[in-house]
Design a protein around this motif. Structure first.
Motif, PDB file in Angstrom:
ATOM      1  N   LEU A  68       0.831  -1.201   0.000  1.00 49.51           N
ATOM      2  CA  LEU A  68       0.000   0.000   0.000  1.00 49.51           C
ATOM      3  C   LEU A  68       0.865   1.250   0.000  1.00 49.51           C
ATOM      4  CD1 LEU A  68      -2.999  -0.644   2.396  1.00 49.51           C
ATOM      5  CD2 LEU A  68      -3.044  -0.183  -0.037  1.00 49.51           C
ATOM      6  N   ALA A  80      -1.695   6.748   3.562  1.00 51.65           N
ATOM      7  CA  ALA A  80      -3.028   6.273   3.948  1.00 51.65           C
ATOM      8  C   ALA A  80      -4.095   6.618   2.919  1.00 51.65           C
ATOM      9  CB  ALA A  80      -3.408   6.844   5.307  1.00 51.65           C
ATOM     10  N   THR A  83      -6.339   3.813   1.400  1.00 54.08           N
ATOM     11  CA  THR A  83      -7.345   3.202   2.270  1.00 54.08           C
ATOM     12  C   THR A  83      -8.751   3.686   1.936  1.00 54.08           C
ATOM     13  OG1 THR A  83      -5.753   2.963   4.058  1.00 54.08           O
ATOM     14  CG2 THR A  83      -8.087   2.940   4.664  1.00 54.08           C
ATOM     15  N   HIS A  84      -8.861   4.968   1.684  1.00 60.56           N
ATOM     16  CA  HIS A  84     -10.195   5.502   1.446  1.00 60.56           C
ATOM     17  C   HIS A  84     -10.828   4.926   0.195  1.00 60.56           C
ATOM     18  CE1 HIS A  84     -13.119   8.593   0.059  1.00 60.56           C
ATOM     19  NE2 HIS A  84     -13.472   8.487   1.308  1.00 60.56           N
ATOM     20  N   ASP A  88      -8.507  -1.764   2.106  1.00 62.41           N
ATOM     21  CA  ASP A  88      -7.245  -2.328   2.582  1.00 62.41           C
ATOM     22  C   ASP A  88      -6.463  -2.883   1.396  1.00 62.41           C
ATOM     23  OD1 ASP A  88      -8.782  -4.438   1.950  1.00 62.41           O
ATOM     24  OD2 ASP A  88      -8.738  -5.402   3.899  1.00 62.41           O
TER      25      ASP A  88
END
Lengths: 239, 239
Positions: A68, A80, A83-84, A88
């Motif tokens: 990621l 991050a 993630t949205h 995941d």
DNA sequence: TTTTTTATCTTTACATCGTAAAGATTGGCG
DNA sequence: CGCCAATCTTTACGATGTAAAGATAAAAAA
């Protein structure tokens, strides 16, 4: 931000972040950096950009490199951000695998498009299968050797289903049969399983380098294509 | 020690560590706990114990659960203990894969041991191949779908080589030929590649659950063994 | 137009992992 | 007995996935 989290060597350093923000988050509020080079806070099409970045990372660094955070770095966003859009890692990987299946199906459909005999069509399809995997080893590995795929996602489920349907249809056409909705003959089932197993197994062994010994001992310094061709002729031409 | 590093729920809590050692490492020095239940500082056969623990972890938690720290926990030693014996995760995984190949070879050798015809022998070998993978899916996955294998390790190289030699020998026997040292016929090479691809591909697809659709649509609620049998009969019985 | 809401993205935080390095323990050898 | 080397533990660090909270801008509502 930790030093370790910075992009390793980006050619285009991000000119984000309202000028040297300290722990106080409101420093320099409102100063919009000259609109030209500024990366907007809202990307606009980040989802697609992340998928494209993920494919680049995958083909460049292989499956273990597909993380990621690496994808976020490649896309130039915070770690991050994915993630949205994908929930995941499983989500990202599954969506990318769906894209892979669609590419894969398109490649096989294109390969057996011309005016070909039935056997030629089957051979072409099998060769396109292996060729796709050789051209996109990362994608093929993602599609077929990752435990982290969520087939309950509609996009992935449909794309993988289409792939299977194409295979089954090709076998049926070659056998000049039609596939009934509610069941298969044992012979039909065995033919489908055989074709898929043969091509998939060859592809896996080839990508893993396990056919190297065989290819190297081929007469006259053959290559994998020769081996595949000989193997398919053994099989396709007579049932 | 961080709390997070403790074993999640061991039935047998470790009675190590010279009684409540604090940050001062010399507390209670010399007090040897009653020799009966005490885990000695030097395990004695930790290398083998780690490999056995690794196999348990692998078959219980799958490939992603096979971590150095999980193996160390399973064996009841500190998380860095495996490093001394295997160097890194690749080392541990490669040694375990070597064990897997030896088990695998033994299973196939045992399966075609009786008085069987040539075709029966080939069938038995193929079925033993799939049966081993079904009985030890973790091990098979470790051997055939891990990028983290170091084939330069002699143990792994030899075990994998033996596996390939067994396959090639079986094919040669079936074709009633002998394999020359310095080369293969294109036909021989194709026969070996075909047999291996077929069985390996079937196994992979089966373990990945990708044959489920086919098996479920078999007449009379068949199972994977039926499908394999039909597929092999299509192939083995006539060349 | 102005205000509020919502979606998008960032920051911070934490548990886990692999691995390196340094310390502790013990068996063996002189 | 004393030292050495092998073995195991502790500590530490960077990386990862993911959760949670904050910041920002687009969209909607007023």
């Amino acid at each position: 931000m930790r030093k370790s989290e910075q992009a390793p060597s980006k050619t285009q350093p991000r000119a984000r972040k309202t000028a040297a923000r300290t722990t106080s988050p409101r420093a320099g509020r409102g100063r919009r950096p000259s609109r030209a080079e500024a990366t907007p806070y809202h990307h606009g099409a980040l989802r697609d950009a992340l998928l494209e970045a993920a494919e680049r990372v995958l083909e460049r660094d292989g499956l273990p490199g597909l993380t990621l955070r690496a994808v976020a770095r490649e896309a130039g966003v915070s770690h991050a951000a994915p993630t949205h859009h994908f929930g995941d890692l499983t989500g990202l990987v599954s969506e990318l695998a769906a894209i892979g299946f669609r590419q894969f199906n398109a490649a096989m459909a294109a390969a057996c498009g011309g005016e070909l005999s039935i056997n030629e069509r089957a051979m072409a399809r099998a060769k396109a299968y292996v060729a796709y995997a050789q051209a996109h080893p990362g994608m093929y590995g993602l599609m077929f050797r990752t435990e982290r795929l969520d087939y309950s996602r509609p996009s992935l489920h449909e794309a993988a289903e289409a792939s299977f349907a194409g295979l089954a249809g090709a076998i049926a056409a070659k056998r000049q049969e039609t596939i009934s909705e509610d069941g298969l003959t044992l012979d039909q089932a065995a033919a489908i399983a055989r074709a898929w197993s043969l091509v998939h197994g060859f592809t896996m062994l080839l990508l893993d380098g396990r056919l190297k010994d065989i290819v190297d001992r081929l007469p006259g310094g053959g290559n994998a294509e020769m081996l595949l061709d000989a193997m398919l002729k053994m099989t396709v031409a007579r049932d």
